[in-house]
Design a protein around this motif. Structure first.
Motif: not given
Lengths: 196, 294
Positions: B191, B193, B216, B219-220, B223-224
């Motif tokens: 992760y 962020v 943000i 989203k991260e 997406d992970h």
């Protein structure tokens, strides 16, 4: 971000500003800044700022008092301390911005963009003075009455869902030590008055 | 059983109630004895710092002085705070007073109005630090009842747990929370962020700025391939859980990812029922993630 080069000739620098900043505890930090821009590169809100944190440091040294204190920059600091821990000169930038906010607030600088942040800081202090603690329900109600009732509507749905699940308390709990807290804060006021 | 002067903070009485519920449900099972600091007041929070710094430090120090007084009478030597914002200010007050004699004198002068004094004898800890470092492995080994091996979590540290200064982990790419989730039997995804800001109070003062920042973080995690984000701060939970629609509008995406307190994950591993951890009180339902627990 506004281009400061365009109107730097129009503003009149205040040559005492640097001395004023250097005189506040922690203010000497501004002298050791090397303008590397690590603060601006680390800042999560820099894209929304009139002047980046690095520029604020430069503007202070150049004496642009109004520009610094009227900027939205100081009010866009979320206290995430990313610049603070990365600064190669170990300048405590977050603390430094707190000081600038205090000066701006004391001088009642009326920057419309920062109004909401100012109101929140002031009302937060008022609620704590009253109750000894913060109370999210009371604080938000007060804040929205003063800033923007319309935006309160956007929060109303969420407020209701919080209330339903017992996560919004409007009935304030007063700390038993609220009187003690008040005495401590009064003492701070007295000392500040003595200094002034 | 180790005891701690427990400082819940304002949020845990209201928006962060599920945090409080899950702390109270899990601490006794792990042998963590939390004794609420009687009559605590505001920590001197971020919002107060912008108003008046010396007042903020004095408010914060009253809590430390009360804890120190209790410690002298045989109470705990550590203050444990579950809220990162409270932890940050209490810890900051503690180490600034230790480093700056002038500040310490000014704060103690203010405290004298309430016949209090803070001598610097307390240690301020985040509750996550206590759960990770003070609870021995064999306790977890003996108490873990559920298998979380199929669940993927994004460990979100936030800002004020690891900054400005903490003895707990590094400030940029900390790892301890990741490892802790694995110790509980779950997966921790990469992760990137993990220590970025959640926008804090900007959600009220600068909602557009906040929507971008929250987006943000969501989203991260998505997406992970995380099933949920795990947090250790009521402000982070509030922002990430309640503004997924606004954040999605900003980024042109649809978000629907649950945001759990680490104490809720601990509770699930220990076999507690989701309702007993107030997991039914979040905005985004964790049902899909719960179905992966065996």
């Amino acid at each position: 971000m506004a281009d400061i080069r365009l109107d730097i000739w129009r503003d009149k620098p205040d040559l005492n500003f640097l001395a004023e900043i250097l005189a506040i505890p922690g203010g000497e930090a501004v002298a050791s800044c090397i303008q590397c821009g690590t603060c601006s590169g680390s800042c999560p809100t820099v894209r929304h700022m009139d002047s980046s944190p690095r520029e604020i440091m430069a503007l202070i040294r150049a004496g642009y008092r109004d520009r610094v204190l009227n900027s939205n920059t100081i009010w866009l600091c979320a206290s995430c301390y990313a610049c603070y821990v990365r600064c190669p000169k170990e300048i405590k930038i977050t603390d430094f911005f707190y000081k600038l906010k205090q000066i701006a607030m004391r001088e009642r600088r009326r920057n419309p963009e920062s109004k909401r942040a100012r109101v929140l800081a002031r009302r937060f202090a008022d609620v704590v003075r009253l109750l000894g603690r913060s109370n999210e329900g009371v604080l938000l109600a007060w804040y929205f009455l003063e800033t923007n009732l319309f935006s309160a509507l956007k929060f109303a749905g969420m407020g209701f869902s919080l209330f339903k699940t017992g996560r919004l308390a409007f009935l304030p709990k007063r700390t038993k030590g609220a009187a003690e807290v008040d005495a401590i804060l009064k003492k701070c006021d007295e000392k500040a008055a003595m200094k002034a | 059983m180790t005891s701690y002067a427990y400082y819940p903070g304002c949020s845990l009485e209201a928006t962060g109630k599920p945090y409080e519920t899950s702390v109270r449900a899990t601490a006794p099972l792990l042998g963590v004895d939390l004794r609420e600091l009687p009559d605590w007041n505001c920590c001197g929070a971020t919002a107060y710092m912008s108003f008046d710094q010396i007042k903020a430090f004095s408010l914060s120090a009253r809590n430390l002085a009360l804890a120190e007084k209790a410690a002298a009478a045989g109470g705990a030597a550590d203050v444990a705070a579950p809220c990162s914002a409270c932890f940050c200010v209490l810890e900051k007050t503690n180490h600034y007073m230790a480093e700056d004699a002038k500040l310490a004198a000014a704060v103690n002068d203010a405290l004298s109005a309430a016949r209090l004094h803070y001598g610097g004898g307390m240690r301020v800890r985040h509750l996550l630090d206590v759960y990770i470092n003070d609870v021995p492995d064999d306790v977890y080994a003996a108490k873990i009842k559920k298998n979380l091996a199929l669940v993927k979590f994004a460990p979100y540290y936030g800002c004020q747990l690891v900054r400005p200064k903490n003895p707990f982990d590094t400030d940029d790419q900390p790892e301890k929370f990741d490892r802790y989730l694995r110790r509980l039997g779950a997966q921790a995804v990469y992760y990137p962020v993990k220590t970025k800001c959640c926008a804090g109070t900007f959600i009220t003062t600068q909602p557009d700025v906040a929507a971008r920042m929250i987006g943000i973080l969501l989203k991260e995690a998505v997406d992970h391939e995380a099933d949920a984000i795990v947090v250790c701060c009521p402000l982070c939970q509030f922002n990430l859980d309640n503004f997924q629609k606004e954040a999605g509008e900003y980024w042109g995406r649809k978000f629907n990812i649950p945001v759990l307190y680490f104490t809720q994950v601990v509770g699930l591993a220990l076999g507690l029922a989701p309702e007993d951890l107030d997991l039914d009180k979040h905005r985004v339902s964790p049902a899909a993630m719960l179905a992966k627990i065996e």
